[in-house]
Design an enzyme around this catalytic site. Structure first.
Site, PDB file in Angstrom:
ATOM      1  N   HIS A 148     103.418 -68.156  85.750  1.00  0.00           N
ATOM      2  CA  HIS A 148     102.503 -68.569  84.680  1.00  0.00           C
ATOM      3  C   HIS A 148     101.191 -69.009  85.318  1.00  0.00           C
ATOM      4  O   HIS A 148     101.203 -69.701  86.339  1.00  0.00           O
ATOM      5  CB  HIS A 148     103.118 -69.707  83.865  1.00  0.00           C
ATOM      6  CG  HIS A 148     102.253 -70.127  82.726  1.00  0.00           C
ATOM      7  ND1 HIS A 148     102.130 -69.376  81.571  1.00  0.00           N
ATOM      8  CD2 HIS A 148     101.430 -71.193  82.573  1.00  0.00           C
ATOM      9  CE1 HIS A 148     101.273 -69.969  80.754  1.00  0.00           C
ATOM     10  NE2 HIS A 148     100.831 -71.074  81.340  1.00  0.00           N
ATOM     11  N   GLY A 204     100.696 -55.215  85.406  1.00  0.00           N
ATOM     12  CA  GLY A 204     101.662 -55.174  86.498  1.00  0.00           C
ATOM     13  C   GLY A 204     101.109 -55.484  87.873  1.00  0.00           C
ATOM     14  O   GLY A 204     101.658 -55.036  88.889  1.00  0.00           O
ATOM     15  N   LEU A 248     111.957 -65.182  74.970  1.00  0.00           N
ATOM     16  CA  LEU A 248     113.365 -64.861  75.198  1.00  0.00           C
ATOM     17  C   LEU A 248     114.253 -65.903  74.525  1.00  0.00           C
ATOM     18  O   LEU A 248     113.930 -67.098  74.531  1.00  0.00           O
ATOM     19  CB  LEU A 248     113.639 -64.819  76.704  1.00  0.00           C
ATOM     20  CG  LEU A 248     112.867 -63.717  77.435  1.00  0.00           C
ATOM     21  CD1 LEU A 248     112.885 -63.946  78.943  1.00  0.00           C
ATOM     22  CD2 LEU A 248     113.433 -62.344  77.091  1.00  0.00           C
TER      23      LEU A 248
END
Ligand code: GAR
Length: 218
Positions: free
Chosen positions: A111, A14, A95
């Site tokens: 990315h 995170g 996804l």
């Protein structure tokens, strides 16, 4: 002006989420992190969210029979929180088209490469194996193909002769932590439009405005 209600989806450390939280703490920020959502119950990023007093929730994909039901639960939760923009930040689940189409132009990703080069996992290992001189990072709107979609911000980062995957990842991460808040500020400030699958910023394609000098992050 109301701030853009933003959710950050994580699976691990995170640090990009933290960069977004830090940006949103500025008084003039036009976005707020209203929710952190993890698919991993002990993701370190959840502790960071708690420290910042940001609501968080775990939706464990292993508790769902298939991707569709997992993603339906994610969408329901995001909509229950009136989320307007979803930021993927090290969210390591592929996804489906249903989710991506539902959140079209309201779903962004970071990315650690100069897309469309080096999509997928083990990016830095592959960068080093190819011997390229520059790599970088990309913030983009998400489309159904993995690590693809209209590019919002990129930064180039030099590859140095004695790099290993870890040293390169750390240098790219510095650039990521600058690019992701910048991309969020552009979107939350209403400056981005997707036209013909290209991002137009303030009415013009503005590569200069979306390029960080590589020597800044060397
Ligand atoms: C970041 O380097 C991000 O670019 C990468 O995972 C890391 C997450 O770190 N994402 C991908 O590779 C997605 N294809 P973080 O949890 O510290 O932000």
């Amino acid at each position: 002006m109301a701030k853009l209600k933003t959710a950050v989806l994580i699976s691990g450390r995170g640090s990009n989420m933290q960069a977004l939280i830090d940006y949103c703490a500025a008084p003039n920020a036009t976005a707020e992190i209203a929710l952190v959502l993890s698919n991993i119950s002990d993701a370190a990023g959840l502790d960071r969210a708690a420290e910042a007093n940001i609501p968080s929730i775990t939706i464990d994909h292993k508790q769902y029979a298939d991707r569709a039901s997992f993603e339906a639960a994610v969408t329901q939760t995001l909509e229950d929180h009136d989320i307007q923009l979803v930021c993927l930040a090290g969210f390591m689940r592929l996804l489906t088209n249903t989710f991506v189409d539902h959140w079209r132009d309201r779903l962004i990703n970071i990315h650690p490469s100069l897309l469309p080069a080096f999509k997928g996992l083990d990016t830095h290992e592959r960068v080093l194996a190819e011997g390229v001189r520059f790599t970088g990072c990309t913030v983009h709107y998400v489309r159904s193909e993995m690590d693809a979609g209209p590019i919002i911000v990129q930064a180039a980062v030099p590859v140095l002769p004695d790099d290993d995957p870890e040293s390169l990842a750390m240098r790219v991460l510095v650039a990521e932590h600058r690019c992701y808040p910048y991309a969020l500020s552009l979107i939350a400030g209403g400056k981005t439009q997707v036209i013909n699958e290209k991002v137009v910023i303030d009415g013009a394609q503005a590569p200069g405005a979306t390029f960080l000098n590589p020597t800044d992050v060397a």
